[in-house]
Design a protein around this motif. Structure first.
Motif, short mmCIF file in Angstrom:
data_model
loop_
_atom_site.label_atom_id
_atom_site.label_comp_id
_atom_site.label_asym_id
_atom_site.label_seq_id
_atom_site.Cartn_x
_atom_site.Cartn_y
_atom_site.Cartn_z
N MET A 205 0.84 -1.20 0.00
CA MET A 205 0.00 0.00 0.00
C MET A 205 0.87 1.25 0.00
N ILE A 206 0.40 2.27 -0.71
CA ILE A 206 1.07 3.57 -0.77
C ILE A 206 0.19 4.60 -0.06
N ARG A 207 0.81 5.40 0.79
CA ARG A 207 0.08 6.50 1.43
C ARG A 207 0.29 7.76 0.60
N VAL A 208 -0.79 8.43 0.25
CA VAL A 208 -0.68 9.66 -0.52
C VAL A 208 -1.38 10.80 0.22
N GLY A 209 -0.77 11.95 0.15
CA GLY A 209 -1.34 13.13 0.78
C GLY A 209 -1.55 14.22 -0.24
N LEU A 210 -0.63 15.17 -0.28
CA LEU A 210 -0.81 16.35 -1.11
C LEU A 210 -0.93 16.03 -2.59
N LEU A 211 -0.34 14.91 -3.02
CA LEU A 211 -0.44 14.52 -4.42
C LEU A 211 -1.90 14.38 -4.84
N ALA A 212 -2.70 13.79 -3.98
CA ALA A 212 -4.12 13.61 -4.30
C ALA A 212 -4.85 14.93 -4.43
N TYR A 213 -4.35 15.94 -3.74
CA TYR A 213 -5.01 17.25 -3.76
C TYR A 213 -4.45 18.17 -4.84
N GLY A 214 -3.52 17.63 -5.63
CA GLY A 214 -3.12 18.35 -6.84
C GLY A 214 -1.76 18.97 -6.87
N TYR A 215 -0.83 18.51 -6.02
CA TYR A 215 0.49 19.13 -5.96
C TYR A 215 1.59 18.06 -5.94
N GLY A 216 2.74 18.44 -6.52
CA GLY A 216 3.89 17.55 -6.47
C GLY A 216 4.15 16.79 -7.75
N ASN A 217 3.31 17.03 -8.77
CA ASN A 217 3.48 16.28 -10.01
C ASN A 217 2.71 17.01 -11.11
N GLU A 218 3.27 17.06 -12.29
CA GLU A 218 2.64 17.78 -13.40
C GLU A 218 1.37 17.10 -13.92
N HIS A 219 1.15 15.85 -13.49
CA HIS A 219 0.00 15.10 -13.98
C HIS A 219 -1.24 15.23 -13.08
N VAL A 220 -1.12 15.99 -12.00
CA VAL A 220 -2.27 16.20 -11.12
C VAL A 220 -2.64 17.68 -11.10
N LEU A 221 -3.90 17.96 -10.73
CA LEU A 221 -4.41 19.33 -10.78
C LEU A 221 -4.95 19.74 -9.41
N PRO A 222 -4.73 21.02 -9.02
CA PRO A 222 -5.21 21.49 -7.72
C PRO A 222 -6.72 21.30 -7.56
N VAL A 223 -7.12 20.84 -6.40
CA VAL A 223 -8.53 20.59 -6.10
C VAL A 223 -9.19 21.83 -5.48
N MET A 224 -8.41 22.59 -4.72
CA MET A 224 -8.96 23.71 -3.95
C MET A 224 -8.76 25.05 -4.64
N LYS A 225 -9.83 25.85 -4.62
CA LYS A 225 -9.74 27.25 -5.02
C LYS A 225 -10.40 28.08 -3.94
N VAL A 226 -9.77 29.21 -3.57
CA VAL A 226 -10.31 30.09 -2.54
C VAL A 226 -10.82 31.36 -3.21
N VAL A 227 -12.08 31.66 -2.98
CA VAL A 227 -12.68 32.85 -3.60
C VAL A 227 -13.35 33.72 -2.54
N SER A 228 -13.46 34.99 -2.85
CA SER A 228 -14.15 35.94 -1.98
C SER A 228 -14.78 37.00 -2.88
N ARG A 229 -14.93 38.22 -2.37
CA ARG A 229 -15.54 39.29 -3.15
C ARG A 229 -15.04 40.64 -2.68
N ILE A 230 -15.24 41.64 -3.47
CA ILE A 230 -14.95 43.01 -3.06
C ILE A 230 -16.10 43.48 -2.16
N SER A 231 -15.76 43.86 -0.94
CA SER A 231 -16.81 44.29 -0.01
C SER A 231 -16.84 45.80 0.20
N ASP A 232 -15.77 46.49 -0.19
CA ASP A 232 -15.77 47.96 -0.11
C ASP A 232 -14.72 48.50 -1.07
#
Length: 344
Positions: A205-232
Motif C-alpha cells: 500500500m502507498i500512502r498519498v497526501g498532497l499529491l491527491a489534492y493536486g500538488y507535487g506532479n505535473e499530472h495532477v491538478l489542484p482541487v482547492m480554489k479560494v474565492v471571496s468578493r470586493i466588499s468595499d
C-alpha cells in the motif's frame, strides 16, 4: 458567506485515477489529516468513499470524526492517546515502542477487544518509529503470546526528492525489518513520503497526501480554489497609508478594494504587499498589511465594484513560492477559513 473554498470534484477524481494507475496493484491510503490538508474532511470523504477504502489521520480526534463519515479503515499515524476508544470504534493504531504495545494489549485483554496495530519503523525520518530489530522481535513475540497479529508495518521516506542515496538506505533498512514479520500474519506493508508512489518499493500500500489534492506532479491538478468578493472600495490620496502600521503608502492617488478574508482565515500575513489576486480575471496587487479579517488590493485601473468576485488562490504553489514555503502550509492554513466549502 462572503468567502468560500471551491473543491473541484473532477480534478480530485482525476488525481486519484492517475495515482491508482501509477500504483498498479498496490492499495492506496488517502491522508485526510489536518481536515484533509485544509480541503475539508467531510467533503473529501463524501467524494471518494468507496474508491478509497483506507484513510490516514494524525490523532484520535480526527479518527473519530472520520469514523462518523466512513465505515472503511481509519489509521492513526500519530499517537493514539486512548487505545480503548480506538478499539471500541474499530480504529487502527500506530505504535513505535514495545512499551506502547504492552500497554495497549493489557487494555485489550481487560476489555475483551481485539486491537489493530500498525508498527512504525524509523528508517531515517527520525520523527517516530522503532530503530532496533531486537525491539521488533520482542514486539512480535508479545503479539504471538497474546494471539494478536500486526495489521500493518510502515515507514516514511524523508528525502525522496533531495537525496537518492539516503532514500535507498531507508528502503533497504525497512526491508530488513519487514523480513522479521511472520508471513502467515498477512501484515500490510506500506510506505509514504513525497514521491514514494513512483519509487519501486516492495510494499502492499502507498500512502498519498498532497499529491491527491493536486500538488507535487505535473499530472495532477489542484482541487482547492479560494474565492471571496470586493466588499468595499476606497479612494486613497497620494501620501496616505493603507492598513495597519503604515504597511503601504500611496505614491499617487489610487483606488483600493477591500476583500473580507484575512490571516484569521488562514491567509499568511507574510503575503502582504506581495501577492496578487484575480478580480474579473485581472490581476490586483495586495497593498498594506493583511488584517485578521480582510486585506486590500490596488484596483485603480480595473473598473471594479462592490460585489465582484475575487479569486484569492487558484494554485497554492503560487502563494507558497512568494513566501518560500510549501503548498502543504498554504493549503492547511485554510482550515481556518470562515466560510463554506462548495463542491463543483
Amino acid at each position: 458567506m462572503l468567502s468560500k473554498i471551491i473543491l473541484n470534484k473532477q480534478n480530485l477524481l482525476g488525481n486519484l485515477a492517475y495515482i491508482y494507475r501509477q500504483a498498479e496493484n498496490k492499495d492506496v491510503c488517502l491522508m485526510i489529516k489536518a481536515d484533509a490538508y485544509g480541503h475539508g474532511m467531510e467533503e473529501i470523504i463524501a467524494l471518494v468513499d468507496g474508491k478509497i477504502t483506507t484513510y490516514g489521520v494524525s490523532n484520535l480526534q480526527e479518527a473519530l470524526h472520520a469514523r462518523n463519515l466512513t465505515s472503511h479503515k481509519v489509521i492513526i499515524f500519530g499517537e493514539a492517546e486512548d487505545p480503548l476508544v480506538c478499539m471500541q470504534h474499530n480504529i487502527s493504531m500506530s505504535l513505535w515502542s514495545f512499551e506502547q504495545l504492552k500497554k495497549a494489549i493489557k487494555i485489550a485483554n481487560k476489555a475483551g477487544l481485539t486491537p489493530k496495530f500498525h508498527l512504525n519503523i524509523n528508517t531515517g525520518m527520525n520523527r517516530f518509529g522503532i530503530q532496533s530489530k531486537k525491539e521488533l522481535q520482542k514486539i512480535v513475540q508479545l503479539c504471538q503470546k497474546n494471539n494478536f497479529e500486526l495489521e500493518g508495518i510502515f515507514t516514511h521516506f524523508s528525502s525522496l526528492t533531495t537525496d537518492e542515496e539516503y532514500s535507498l538506505m531507508q528502503e533497504k533498512r525497512f526491508a530488513e525489518f519487514v523480513d522479521l514479520i511472520p508471513d502467515e500474519w498477512g501484515t500490510t506493508v506500506h510506505v509514504g513520503g513525497g514521491n514514494s508512489l513512483f519509487e519501486e518499493v516492495d510494499c502492499d500500500m502507498i500512502r498519498v497526501g498532497l499529491l491527491a489534492y493536486g500538488y507535487g506532479n505535473e499530472h495532477v491538478l489542484p482541487v482547492m480554489k479560494v474565492v471571496s468578493r470586493i466588499s468595499d472600495v476606497q479612494f486613497v490620496r497620494a501620501g496616505e497609508h493603507v492598513g495597519y502600521l503604515c504597511g503601504f503608502t500611496a505614491t499617487k492617488d489610487m483606488i483600493v478594494g477591500t476583500i473580507p478574508l484575512g490571516y484569521g482565515d488562514g491567509l499568511p500575513r507574510r503575503l502582504s504587499n506581495k501577492m496578487t489576486v484575480l478580480v474579473k480575471g485581472k490581476k490586483a496587487l495586495s497593498v498594506g498589511n493583511i488584517c485578521m479579517d480582510s486585506f486590500m488590493v490596488d484596483i485603480t485601473n480595473l473598473n471594479v465594484k462592490v460585489g465582484d468576485e475575487v479569486v484569492v488562490m487558484k494554485d497554492a504553489t503560487d502563494l507558497a513560492e512568494i513566501i518560500e514555503t510549501t503548498p502543504y502550509e498554504i493549503c492547511t492554513n485554510f482550515i481556518k477559513l470562515r466560510g463554506q466549502r462548495i463542491i463543483k
